[in-house]
Scaffold this active site. Structure first.
Site, PDB file in Angstrom:
ATOM      1  N   SER A   1       0.365  -1.190  -0.473  1.00  0.00           N
ATOM      2  CA  SER A   1      -0.305   0.291  -0.066  1.00  0.00           C
ATOM      3  C   SER A   1       0.564   1.194  -0.114  1.00  0.00           C
ATOM      4  O   SER A   1       0.210   2.471  -0.238  1.00  0.00           O
ATOM      5  CB  SER A   1      -1.161   0.070   1.553  1.00  0.00           C
ATOM      6  OG  SER A   1      -0.092   0.196   2.455  1.00  0.00           O
TER       7      SER A   1
ATOM      8  N   ASP B   1      15.554  -0.538  12.780  1.00  0.00           N
ATOM      9  CA  ASP B   1      15.310   0.481  12.775  1.00  0.00           C
ATOM     10  C   ASP B   1      15.326   1.493  13.911  1.00  0.00           C
ATOM     11  O   ASP B   1      14.350   2.706  14.619  1.00  0.00           O
ATOM     12  CB  ASP B   1      13.702   0.399  13.548  1.00  0.00           C
ATOM     13  CG  ASP B   1      12.973  -0.274  12.797  1.00  0.00           C
ATOM     14  OD1 ASP B   1      12.510  -0.718  11.694  1.00  0.00           O
ATOM     15  OD2 ASP B   1      12.264  -2.315  13.282  1.00  0.00           O
TER      16      ASP B   1
ATOM     17  N   SER C   1       6.771   6.640  11.440  1.00  0.00           N
ATOM     18  CA  SER C   1       8.379   7.077  11.387  1.00  0.00           C
ATOM     19  C   SER C   1       9.075   6.756   9.852  1.00  0.00           C
ATOM     20  O   SER C   1       9.264   5.660   9.546  1.00  0.00           O
ATOM     21  CB  SER C   1       9.176   6.526  12.352  1.00  0.00           C
ATOM     22  OG  SER C   1       8.747   7.527  13.720  1.00  0.00           O
TER      23      SER C   1
ATOM     24  N   GLU D   1       0.934   6.638   6.936  1.00  0.00           N
ATOM     25  CA  GLU D   1       2.310   6.742   6.093  1.00  0.00           C
ATOM     26  C   GLU D   1       1.820   7.182   5.042  1.00  0.00           C
ATOM     27  O   GLU D   1       2.710   7.590   4.202  1.00  0.00           O
ATOM     28  CB  GLU D   1       2.056   4.747   6.265  1.00  0.00           C
ATOM     29  CG  GLU D   1       2.997   4.693   7.190  1.00  0.00           C
ATOM     30  CD  GLU D   1       2.650   2.935   8.152  1.00  0.00           C
ATOM     31  OE1 GLU D   1       2.879   2.541   6.347  1.00  0.00           O
ATOM     32  OE2 GLU D   1       2.466   2.227   8.793  1.00  0.00           O
TER      33      GLU D   1
ATOM     34  N   ASN E   1      13.357   3.935   5.398  1.00  0.00           N
ATOM     35  CA  ASN E   1      12.185   2.920   5.721  1.00  0.00           C
ATOM     36  C   ASN E   1      11.514   3.397   6.033  1.00  0.00           C
ATOM     37  O   ASN E   1      11.501   5.022   7.567  1.00  0.00           O
ATOM     38  CB  ASN E   1      13.293   2.135   6.153  1.00  0.00           C
ATOM     39  CG  ASN E   1      11.849   0.796   7.359  1.00  0.00           C
ATOM     40  OD1 ASN E   1      11.576   0.332   6.538  1.00  0.00           O
ATOM     41  ND2 ASN E   1      11.967   0.698   8.215  1.00  0.00           N
TER      42      ASN E   1
ATOM     43  N   HIS F   1       8.541   2.863   8.802  1.00  0.00           N
ATOM     44  CA  HIS F   1       8.274   2.775  10.716  1.00  0.00           C
ATOM     45  C   HIS F   1       7.141   2.860  11.258  1.00  0.00           C
ATOM     46  O   HIS F   1       6.540   3.597  11.054  1.00  0.00           O
ATOM     47  CB  HIS F   1       8.936   2.203  11.457  1.00  0.00           C
ATOM     48  CG  HIS F   1       8.984   1.334  12.437  1.00  0.00           C
ATOM     49  ND1 HIS F   1       9.196  -0.109  12.122  1.00  0.00           N
ATOM     50  CD2 HIS F   1       8.817   0.994  13.944  1.00  0.00           C
ATOM     51  CE1 HIS F   1       9.073  -0.256  13.206  1.00  0.00           C
ATOM     52  NE2 HIS F   1       8.783   0.172  14.358  1.00  0.00           N
TER      53      HIS F   1
END
Ligand code: GRF
Length: 226
Positions: free
Chosen positions: A18, A149, A140, A178, A111, A113
């Site tokens: 997504s 992470d 984040s 996100e 990334n 998270h």
């Protein structure tokens, strides 16, 4: 002279994709400084591969079950390099990258998270946030380092934890954040507004705090169901 597509993005996925879809939609809806040149999945059945194919984006599968850890990373490295990326965007890629891999792309891997790092590194973040009785949770985006992470944080969005929340309702609220945040950060990177030198992150030359920019989700947009 750089074109609008100067920033070549490779997206690493492992599942639904997504966030990949949010990036694809972002490049379609706006005149962005990045383009997605390839999608790599560590699972052959990841739905994100279909999303990429529907958008005519090249895909590569590096099936983690077909390799031992070292051979997997070597195959992944070959697959990534084949796309000559400017930026590698991890979006649901569920394999840990070693220091050797990360060192090949210094400050070139991002990334996303689903927690307010440094809280809840690792898996099951929504469940853990609920169990901990948090009143706020969130997302984040950070640079990837060898520490899981644990790389420098670029930006966060907080969402409330509501009294009747369950994992799925909280997860959907975080997903909305996100899907808004990731394209935004990727675009900053593509515009070369974002820098990371010795773990210090700057945006437009301004040093960010240890938790990165604290952003608010525009209320107009909700696309948790991507
Ligand atoms: C997201 O929650 C992301 O933050 C995490 O993995 C999940 C991937 O979801 N790293 P999707 O595949 O992008 O839907």
């Amino acid at each position: 002279m750089e074109t609008n597509s100067a920033c070549r993005v490779v997206v690493l996925i492992g599942g639904n994709g997504s966030n990949l879809q949010a990036l694809i939609d972002d490049t379609r809806q706006h005149n962005r400084s990045y383009s997605i040149v390839g999608v790599i999945s560590h699972r052959p059945d990841a739905y994100g591969l279909i999303r990429a194919q529907n958008a005519s984006i090249a895909t590569t599968v590096v099936d983690h079950r077909q390799y031992d850890a070292q051979a997997f990373e070597s195959a992944l490295l070959d697959a990534v390099k084949a796309y000559s990326p400017t930026l590698i965007v991890m979006a649901g890629f569920m394999r840990i990258l070693t220091a050797e891999f990360v060192d090949q792309f210094p400050t070139q891997i991002l990334n996303i998270h689903p927690s307010l790092l440094p809280k809840f590194r690792g898996l099951h973040t929504h469940q853990r946030a609920l169990e901990a009785g948090e009143t706020e949770h969130g997302v984040s985006v950070h640079y990837v380092t060898k520490e899981l992470d644990g790389g420098p944080i670029i930006a966060q969005i907080k969402v409330p934890v509501l009294p009747d929340d369950e994992v799925d309702t909280l997860k959907d609220r975080v997903f909305t954040a996100e899907h808004w945040l990731y394209p935004q950060v990727v675009e900053w990177y593509a515009q070369k507004r974002l820098k990371c030198v010795e773990n210090i992150v700057t945006l437009d030359g301004e040093r960010l705090g240890p938790l990165g920019l604290q952003l608010t989700l525009p209320t107009v947009r909700s696309n948790a169901n991507l």
